[in-house]
Design a protein around this motif. Structure first.
Motif, PDB file in Angstrom:
ATOM      1  N   MET A   1       0.839  -1.174   0.000  1.00 40.07           N
ATOM      2  CA  MET A   1       0.000   0.000   0.000  1.00 40.07           C
ATOM      3  C   MET A   1       0.891   1.247   0.000  1.00 40.07           C
ATOM      4  SD  MET A   1      -3.071   1.016   2.593  1.00 40.07           S
ATOM      5  CE  MET A   1      -2.201   1.651   4.003  1.00 40.07           C
ATOM      6  N   LYS A   2       0.688   2.131  -0.944  1.00 38.73           N
ATOM      7  CA  LYS A   2       1.461   3.355  -1.057  1.00 38.73           C
ATOM      8  C   LYS A   2       0.936   4.377  -0.052  1.00 38.73           C
ATOM      9  CE  LYS A   2       1.634   6.873  -4.245  1.00 38.73           C
ATOM     10  NZ  LYS A   2       1.493   7.367  -5.572  1.00 38.73           N
ATOM     11  N   LYS A   3       1.857   4.987   0.651  1.00 37.60           N
ATOM     12  CA  LYS A   3       1.477   5.986   1.642  1.00 37.60           C
ATOM     13  C   LYS A   3       1.873   7.371   1.144  1.00 37.60           C
ATOM     14  CE  LYS A   3       1.679   6.808   6.516  1.00 37.60           C
ATOM     15  NZ  LYS A   3       2.122   6.314   7.792  1.00 37.60           N
ATOM     16  N   ASP A   4       0.895   8.232   0.968  1.00 41.34           N
ATOM     17  CA  ASP A   4       1.171   9.603   0.549  1.00 41.34           C
ATOM     18  C   ASP A   4       1.726  10.372   1.732  1.00 41.34           C
ATOM     19  OD1 ASP A   4       0.227   9.008  -1.947  1.00 41.34           O
ATOM     20  OD2 ASP A   4      -1.708   9.976  -1.665  1.00 41.34           O
ATOM     21  N   ILE A   5       2.828  11.054   1.489  1.00 43.02           N
ATOM     22  CA  ILE A   5       3.474  11.822   2.549  1.00 43.02           C
ATOM     23  C   ILE A   5       3.330  13.315   2.302  1.00 43.02           C
ATOM     24  CG2 ILE A   5       5.694  12.304   3.663  1.00 43.02           C
ATOM     25  CD1 ILE A   5       6.444   9.400   3.111  1.00 43.02           C
ATOM     26  N   ASN A   6       3.345  13.712   1.032  1.00 40.25           N
ATOM     27  CA  ASN A   6       3.227  15.140   0.761  1.00 40.25           C
ATOM     28  C   ASN A   6       2.011  15.436  -0.108  1.00 40.25           C
ATOM     29  OD1 ASN A   6       3.855  15.616  -2.169  1.00 40.25           O
ATOM     30  ND2 ASN A   6       5.748  14.573  -1.619  1.00 40.25           N
ATOM     31  N   ARG A   7       1.638  16.711  -0.155  1.00 45.15           N
ATOM     32  CA  ARG A   7       0.494  17.188  -0.920  1.00 45.15           C
ATOM     33  C   ARG A   7       0.916  18.156  -2.019  1.00 45.15           C
ATOM     34  NH1 ARG A   7      -2.800  20.541   1.084  1.00 45.15           N
ATOM     35  NH2 ARG A   7      -4.517  19.796  -0.162  1.00 45.15           N
ATOM     36  N   ILE A   8       2.141  18.025  -2.496  1.00 43.68           N
ATOM     37  CA  ILE A   8       2.651  18.971  -3.483  1.00 43.68           C
ATOM     38  C   ILE A   8       1.757  19.012  -4.712  1.00 43.68           C
ATOM     39  CG2 ILE A   8       4.578  19.512  -5.029  1.00 43.68           C
ATOM     40  CD1 ILE A   8       6.426  18.320  -2.821  1.00 43.68           C
ATOM     41  N   LYS A   9       1.390  17.872  -5.236  1.00 46.72           N
ATOM     42  CA  LYS A   9       0.554  17.819  -6.435  1.00 46.72           C
ATOM     43  C   LYS A   9      -0.781  18.530  -6.203  1.00 46.72           C
ATOM     44  CE  LYS A   9      -1.408  14.568  -9.755  1.00 46.72           C
ATOM     45  NZ  LYS A   9      -1.494  13.149 -10.139  1.00 46.72           N
ATOM     46  N   ALA A  10      -1.405  18.274  -5.068  1.00 44.19           N
ATOM     47  CA  ALA A  10      -2.707  18.882  -4.769  1.00 44.19           C
ATOM     48  C   ALA A  10      -2.589  20.394  -4.635  1.00 44.19           C
ATOM     49  CB  ALA A  10      -3.284  18.278  -3.489  1.00 44.19           C
ATOM     50  N   VAL A  11      -1.555  20.862  -3.955  1.00 45.53           N
ATOM     51  CA  VAL A  11      -1.398  22.303  -3.761  1.00 45.53           C
ATOM     52  C   VAL A  11      -1.078  22.988  -5.094  1.00 45.53           C
ATOM     53  CG1 VAL A  11      -0.102  24.100  -2.550  1.00 45.53           C
ATOM     54  CG2 VAL A  11      -0.787  22.033  -1.329  1.00 45.53           C
ATOM     55  N   LEU A  12      -0.257  22.358  -5.922  1.00 47.21           N
ATOM     56  CA  LEU A  12      -0.005  22.914  -7.254  1.00 47.21           C
ATOM     57  C   LEU A  12      -1.315  23.056  -8.025  1.00 47.21           C
ATOM     58  CD1 LEU A  12       3.231  21.016  -8.352  1.00 47.21           C
ATOM     59  CD2 LEU A  12       3.011  23.483  -8.005  1.00 47.21           C
ATOM     60  N   ALA A  13      -2.146  22.027  -7.992  1.00 49.30           N
ATOM     61  CA  ALA A  13      -3.426  22.065  -8.710  1.00 49.30           C
ATOM     62  C   ALA A  13      -4.332  23.157  -8.152  1.00 49.30           C
ATOM     63  CB  ALA A  13      -4.116  20.703  -8.633  1.00 49.30           C
ATOM     64  N   GLU A  14      -4.378  23.277  -6.835  1.00 42.14           N
ATOM     65  CA  GLU A  14      -5.203  24.312  -6.206  1.00 42.14           C
ATOM     66  C   GLU A  14      -4.785  25.711  -6.663  1.00 42.14           C
ATOM     67  OE1 GLU A  14      -4.648  23.615  -2.025  1.00 42.14           O
ATOM     68  OE2 GLU A  14      -5.784  21.738  -2.089  1.00 42.14           O
ATOM     69  N   GLN A  15      -3.507  25.871  -6.972  1.00 35.57           N
ATOM     70  CA  GLN A  15      -2.987  27.183  -7.359  1.00 35.57           C
ATOM     71  C   GLN A  15      -2.787  27.315  -8.869  1.00 35.57           C
ATOM     72  OE1 GLN A  15       0.089  28.814  -4.985  1.00 35.57           O
ATOM     73  NE2 GLN A  15      -0.838  28.136  -3.081  1.00 35.57           N
ATOM     74  N   ASN A  16      -3.332  26.355  -9.609  1.00 33.66           N
ATOM     75  CA  ASN A  16      -3.232  26.370 -11.073  1.00 33.66           C
ATOM     76  C   ASN A  16      -1.789  26.463 -11.560  1.00 33.66           C
ATOM     77  OD1 ASN A  16      -6.052  26.200 -11.579  1.00 33.66           O
ATOM     78  ND2 ASN A  16      -6.220  28.352 -11.022  1.00 33.66           N
ATOM     79  N   GLN A  17      -0.916  25.728 -10.895  1.00 34.70           N
ATOM     80  CA  GLN A  17       0.484  25.644 -11.289  1.00 34.70           C
ATOM     81  C   GLN A  17       0.792  24.203 -11.685  1.00 34.70           C
ATOM     82  OE1 GLN A  17       2.288  28.103 -11.891  1.00 34.70           O
ATOM     83  NE2 GLN A  17       1.532  29.773 -10.623  1.00 34.70           N
ATOM     84  N   THR A  18       1.908  24.024 -12.361  1.00 34.51           N
ATOM     85  CA  THR A  18       2.279  22.692 -12.841  1.00 34.51           C
ATOM     86  C   THR A  18       3.604  22.252 -12.236  1.00 34.51           C
ATOM     87  OG1 THR A  18       3.544  23.556 -14.708  1.00 34.51           O
ATOM     88  CG2 THR A  18       1.168  23.151 -15.069  1.00 34.51           C
ATOM     89  N   GLY A  19       3.864  20.965 -12.345  1.00 32.58           N
ATOM     90  CA  GLY A  19       5.155  20.438 -11.930  1.00 32.58           C
ATOM     91  C   GLY A  19       6.278  21.039 -12.756  1.00 32.58           C
TER      92      GLY A  19
END
Length: 76
Positions: free
Chosen positions: A1-19
């Protein structure tokens, strides 16, 4: 089972930014940022702080809480 540790992807999406944008801002390879966003690898806390500054959020916003005995702690 993969455990998510960070929310970088979600916060980028919330701010309309990309990787890609984040990689350019940090001077990092896009594949490294992609691995952070998929929780395959984790950035250092220093890098988390840099990301938080770029996104105008605090460090805790980028980290997933860990629930233990009804207490919320931040995994580091």
């Amino acid at each position: 089972m993969k455990k998510d540790i960070n929310r970088i992807k979600a916060v980028l999406a919330e701010q309309n930014q990309t990787g890609k944008w984040l990689a350019e801002q940090l001077g990092k390879d896009r594949s490294t940022v992609s691995k952070w966003c998929s929780n395959t690898i984790q950035p250092s806390l220093e890098t988390i702080d840099q990301i938080a500054e770029l996104l105008h959020v605090n460090r805790q916003t980028l980290l997933m809480p860990s629930f233990h005995k009804d207490k919320v702690t931040i995994q580091q």
